[in-house]
Motif scaffolding. Sequence first.
Motif, short mmCIF file in Angstrom:
data_model
loop_
_atom_site.label_atom_id
_atom_site.label_comp_id
_atom_site.label_asym_id
_atom_site.label_seq_id
_atom_site.Cartn_x
_atom_site.Cartn_y
_atom_site.Cartn_z
N ARG A 19 -40.52 11.14 37.09
CA ARG A 19 -40.78 11.92 38.30
C ARG A 19 -41.60 11.11 39.30
O ARG A 19 -41.27 11.01 40.47
N LYS A 22 -39.69 8.10 40.83
CA LYS A 22 -38.70 8.50 41.84
C LYS A 22 -39.39 8.94 43.13
O LYS A 22 -38.90 8.65 44.23
N VAL A 23 -40.49 9.69 43.00
CA VAL A 23 -41.21 10.13 44.19
C VAL A 23 -41.73 8.92 44.96
O VAL A 23 -41.57 8.83 46.18
N ASN A 117 -52.35 9.98 47.09
CA ASN A 117 -51.45 10.21 48.21
C ASN A 117 -50.46 9.04 48.30
O ASN A 117 -50.88 7.87 48.25
N GLY B 214 -39.99 18.25 38.08
CA GLY B 214 -40.14 18.59 39.49
C GLY B 214 -39.22 19.68 40.02
O GLY B 214 -39.19 19.92 41.22
N ALA B 412 -34.93 15.73 41.69
CA ALA B 412 -35.68 14.71 42.44
C ALA B 412 -35.98 15.19 43.86
O ALA B 412 -37.07 14.96 44.39
N SER B 415 -38.76 17.75 43.68
CA SER B 415 -40.06 17.18 43.33
C SER B 415 -40.65 16.39 44.49
O SER B 415 -41.85 16.39 44.71
N TYR B 416 -39.79 15.76 45.30
CA TYR B 416 -40.29 15.02 46.47
C TYR B 416 -40.84 16.01 47.50
O TYR B 416 -41.88 15.78 48.10
N TYR B 418 -42.12 18.92 46.88
CA TYR B 418 -43.39 19.42 46.32
C TYR B 418 -44.52 18.44 46.64
O TYR B 418 -45.60 18.83 47.09
N GLN B 419 -44.26 17.17 46.41
CA GLN B 419 -45.27 16.13 46.66
C GLN B 419 -45.64 16.07 48.15
O GLN B 419 -46.80 16.00 48.52
N LYS B 420 -44.60 16.13 48.99
CA LYS B 420 -44.85 16.08 50.45
C LYS B 420 -45.65 17.30 50.89
O LYS B 420 -46.55 17.18 51.74
N GLU B 423 -49.15 16.63 50.14
CA GLU B 423 -49.73 15.61 51.02
C GLU B 423 -49.92 16.12 52.44
O GLU B 423 -50.83 15.69 53.14
N VAL B 432 -58.09 18.76 44.76
CA VAL B 432 -57.32 17.55 45.09
C VAL B 432 -57.20 17.40 46.60
O VAL B 432 -57.73 16.45 47.18
#
Lengths: 135, 519
Positions: A19, A22-23, A117, B214, B412, B415-416, B418-420, B423, B432
Amino acid sequence: MQRPVRVLVAKVGLDGHDRGAKVIATALRDAGMEVIYTGLRQTPEMVVQAALQEDVDAIGVSILSGAHNTIFPKLLTLMKQEGMNDVLLTGGGIIPNEDIEELTKIGVGKLFTPGTNTQDIADYIKDWVQKNRSF
Amino acid sequence: MAENKFITDSGIVINNLYQPDSSNTNNELPGEFPYTRGVQPDMYRGKLWTMRQYAGFSTAEESNKRYKYLLANGTMGLSVAFDLPTQIGYDSDHVMSEGEVGKVGVAIDSLRDIETLFDGINLQDITTSMTINATASTLLSFYIALAKKQGADIKKISGTIQNDILKEYAARGTYIYPPKPSMRIITDIFEYCSNEVPKWNTISISGYHIREAGSTAVQEIAFTLANAKAYSEAAIAKGLDINVFGQRLSFFFNAHNNFFEEIAKFRAARRMWAKMAKDLGATNPKAMMLRFHTQTGGSTLTAQQAENNIARVTLQALAAVMGGTQSLHTNGFDEALNLPTEAAARTALRTQQIIAFESGVVDTVDPMGGSYFVEELTNQVEAQAWKYIEKIDAMGGSVSAIEEGYMQNEIATASYKYQKDIENSEKVIVGVNKFAVKEEVAPPSFRINDSIRIEQTEKLNKLKAERNNSLVQANIESLEQAAKDGRNVMPHIIEAVENLATLGEIADTFRGVFGEYKA
């Protein structure tokens, strides 16, 4: 005009947690870099060969299996053997602080832990490459 | 802008208020088709969920100590974590095992390690869950061989092997062989167990890792149920009866942060499987009941202000209980830093015990049933999950969808995002990206020494010197022949491991016949 920063994102060893890898690969692409992702279960030898063939500026290794103290030193030795002095070895995963300190001492670049980040990682790689690229 | 804040990760819009209408009334009863409200009519009043803490590290000796500690503290069933070489079919002395032995779980090379792992534990008196997939047939064979040695009736032993290879290709990564032969080994296990080990749960079809990789809540149950369909169809094609093997299918889900969406997810999954199993030809109610294990979401744990994770785990565990789980693992609060210490593992178990014995949520069945909001959310999760399943069906089912990379890409992408969202601070992670403090990260309080690979290698050398090598060779040859001929491989693996063939030797035999999967 300089070519874009090229990065090899690698999963080394038996760890299947991709994960993060890939991110990071997507985030670095979004930051304008050219990114090659190796896929799972690479050996250090395979990673260094791929890095040579792809002529990358940096190798980013993701490890969450606890095998970091085996894998990073191996990669470093192989990179030295190939004379890859202008290639950054960086990475991240579940890596205890005291291990990060030891690995940094022997020449591994910054290692990032959960909660980082992705922009910070992109900035770090860009800065390093700008300072250390030999062409 | 403001309305964006009321959308779940699955993209479900949450309204300001829910009022009664025809779509959110639920007249179903627990213990009756389609089991939305639970698989038992009395749920936890009759029997609590099994508090099953996943553990395993280092050598069999060390893990055995942790199991005895957990049992002494009130854990109700064992759950074994294996190291990566064991999961991927390499003995500890293999070159690929370097740096990995004993790290993420216990190292098991032979029947002798399993004997040590369960030393002083009577297999007929407990249930054991094993997180093992590509090498599940071998680990189950070790377990059966040990049970026989202990004098247990293997018709009475019970437990679970994960044995869910499809999600390994899609999300977790510990595959060995290509999908087709892998599916064949799995159906061999179904067939063998339905005759010889009838109480064993032969598969735990897992959304947990899909979510950890993700996915959204909807994708988690959609992909899991699509996989369940693929396994069932493969078993039916082999001539097995869904009313028999269907009773031994179990499921495994994640409990993530969004409290109500998670409860709705568990309820929707039960309803969907009941319908799906019926469509596949099940008539026995037990083959239509979705029974599941839950683990709180590992990826939700933060390294920053790690004690906050106790609160996260509590909320997630509560969602699992209110969603009607059959067994539960709660994570240690220190797991973003290292494997859980004994103290962290105890707090995790105590969290479940507080929910069970202090909170009162177990006193009635499906306490959220009839909530306008939760019923509506259950319907929406279900509707969205069916859309994914229809898409996967149109691709020819899970195996094709995975081969085409469809599930992997969907995961994928989610999950991207989610991360963005984290951020961009659209999603708040306490400690966090909000309420962060400067803190010294504590040194790891628990680590695994690399020297255990040497220990395991010495054990292997001793084993190979002491066993009857020509007998092992003959067993391996007959296993190879069975693998080639399409005969059930299970009796051959059991015989080989009883004569001390190693895990790596069995896996190499299959590698020779089936080849290896390259992603």
